[in-house]
Design an enzyme around this catalytic site. Structure first.
Site, mmCIF file in Angstrom:
data_model
loop_
_atom_site.group_PDB
_atom_site.id
_atom_site.type_symbol
_atom_site.label_atom_id
_atom_site.label_comp_id
_atom_site.label_asym_id
_atom_site.label_seq_id
_atom_site.Cartn_x
_atom_site.Cartn_y
_atom_site.Cartn_z
ATOM 1 N N PRO A 129 0.793 -1.227 0.000
ATOM 2 C CA PRO A 129 0.000 0.000 0.000
ATOM 3 C C PRO A 129 0.825 1.276 0.000
ATOM 4 C CG PRO A 129 -0.197 -1.125 2.112
ATOM 5 C CD PRO A 129 0.536 -2.052 1.192
ATOM 6 N N ASN A 130 0.331 2.218 -0.786
ATOM 7 C CA ASN A 130 0.859 3.574 -0.906
ATOM 8 C C ASN A 130 2.197 3.667 -1.628
ATOM 9 O OD1 ASN A 130 -1.381 4.811 0.483
ATOM 10 N ND2 ASN A 130 -0.533 3.899 2.338
ATOM 11 N N ARG B 286 5.000 10.891 -2.526
ATOM 12 C CA ARG B 286 4.661 10.683 -1.106
ATOM 13 C C ARG B 286 5.877 10.971 -0.225
ATOM 14 N NH1 ARG B 286 4.226 4.786 1.709
ATOM 15 N NH2 ARG B 286 3.680 5.513 3.787
ATOM 16 N N TYR C 167 10.927 9.057 1.522
ATOM 17 C CA TYR C 167 10.965 8.021 0.486
ATOM 18 C C TYR C 167 11.672 8.438 -0.795
ATOM 19 C CZ TYR C 167 7.488 5.970 3.548
ATOM 20 O OH TYR C 167 6.844 5.452 4.634
ATOM 21 N N ASN D 90 8.093 -5.378 -0.312
ATOM 22 C CA ASN D 90 7.912 -4.193 0.518
ATOM 23 C C ASN D 90 6.419 -4.128 0.794
ATOM 24 O OD1 ASN D 90 7.603 -1.701 1.701
ATOM 25 N ND2 ASN D 90 9.081 -0.683 0.365
ATOM 26 N N ALA E 161 2.744 -0.637 5.113
ATOM 27 C CA ALA E 161 2.164 -0.686 6.457
ATOM 28 C C ALA E 161 1.701 -2.086 6.857
ATOM 29 C CB ALA E 161 1.002 0.294 6.558
ATOM 30 N N HIS F 126 3.548 -4.304 9.538
ATOM 31 C CA HIS F 126 3.375 -4.187 10.980
ATOM 32 C C HIS F 126 2.067 -4.782 11.483
ATOM 33 C CE1 HIS F 126 6.655 -1.520 10.145
ATOM 34 N NE2 HIS F 126 5.872 -0.808 9.361
ATOM 35 N N ASP G 204 1.832 -15.748 7.146
ATOM 36 C CA ASP G 204 1.461 -17.143 6.866
ATOM 37 C C ASP G 204 1.677 -17.495 5.401
ATOM 38 O OD1 ASP G 204 0.809 -17.427 9.528
ATOM 39 O OD2 ASP G 204 -1.371 -17.364 9.192
ATOM 40 N N GLU H 238 12.350 -9.165 2.888
ATOM 41 C CA GLU H 238 11.567 -8.000 3.302
ATOM 42 C C GLU H 238 12.402 -6.739 3.081
ATOM 43 O OE1 GLU H 238 10.023 -6.117 7.536
ATOM 44 O OE2 GLU H 238 10.182 -8.303 7.384
ATOM 45 N N HIS I 183 12.496 -2.310 3.087
ATOM 46 C CA HIS I 183 11.941 -1.004 3.444
ATOM 47 C C HIS I 183 12.874 0.060 2.889
ATOM 48 C CE1 HIS I 183 9.090 -2.952 6.044
ATOM 49 N NE2 HIS I 183 10.097 -3.680 6.501
ATOM 50 N N ILE I 184 12.299 1.078 2.307
ATOM 51 C CA ILE I 184 13.077 2.174 1.739
ATOM 52 C C ILE I 184 13.724 2.987 2.847
ATOM 53 C CG2 ILE I 184 12.888 4.312 0.397
ATOM 54 C CD1 ILE I 184 10.542 2.833 -1.131
ATOM 55 N N SER I 185 12.961 3.301 3.871
ATOM 56 C CA SER I 185 13.481 4.064 5.004
ATOM 57 C C SER I 185 13.996 3.103 6.075
ATOM 58 C CB SER I 185 12.381 4.949 5.600
ATOM 59 O OG SER I 185 11.387 4.152 6.210
ATOM 60 N N ARG J 135 12.262 5.559 12.947
ATOM 61 C CA ARG J 135 10.966 6.201 12.760
ATOM 62 C C ARG J 135 10.053 5.908 13.956
ATOM 63 N NH1 ARG J 135 8.728 5.286 6.998
ATOM 64 N NH2 ARG J 135 7.419 6.989 7.709
ATOM 65 N N ARG K 229 6.528 1.255 13.858
ATOM 66 C CA ARG K 229 7.215 0.708 12.676
ATOM 67 C C ARG K 229 8.387 -0.201 13.053
ATOM 68 N NH1 ARG K 229 5.159 3.504 8.256
ATOM 69 N NH2 ARG K 229 4.432 5.603 8.740
#
Length: 141
Positions: A9-10, A17, A22, A71, A74, A77, A84, A95, A97-99, A104, A108
């Site tokens: 998402p997003n 954004r 990001y 990625n 949200a 979390h 699963d 997994e 994450h950009i940041s 943060r 997160r």
């Protein structure tokens, strides 16, 4: 070798954004550079804002691809369902994450996915995806 990059998402809003967090490059602009870095690897890309669609795509790719770079945004979390699914498929999942999520907000800092993944890469901007593809290649060699 086939790898799926799966964004949640997003992440369709990358480049617009929160550029301070990001960056100002969209994923569509970054994807050709990622593919150029790995000329012998087929890198497919998919993005959805819907948890169930992400699960469907992972199940579709999880037995025929050599790896998934995920990625989950949200959902990282909150989603036991994605956790699963990762455990249910046969290809490794990294997994991403950009940041640096650990610099943060507290919420997160906890990932529901990490324990099911081959590894976690965070904090290197869009280059996190390149590092994840490299990790899958090393793992599969």
């Amino acid at each position: 070798m086939k790898i799926l990059v799966l964004n949640g998402p997003n992440l369709n809003l990358l480049g617009r954004r929160e550029p301070g967090v990001y960056g100002s490059t969209s994923f569509d602009d970054y994807l050709p550079r990622l593919r150029e870095a790995f000329p012998g690897v087929g890198i497919d890309y998919f993005q959805s804002n819907v948890e169930g669609v992400l699960i469907d795509k992972m199940q579709e790719a999880g037995f025929t691809y050599d790896g998934i770079v995920l990625n989950a945004g949200a959902y990282t979390h909150t989603s036991v369902a994605l956790h699963d699914c990762i455990r249910a498929i046969s290809c490794p999942v990294v997994e991403v994450h950009i940041s640096n999520v650990h610099r943060r907000e507290d919420f997160r800092h906890k990932s529901m996915l990490s324990a099911a993944c081959l590894g976690v890469i965070c904090g290197f901007g869009l280059d996190s995806y390149r590092l994840a593809v490299s990790a899958i290649l090393i793992h599969n060699s």
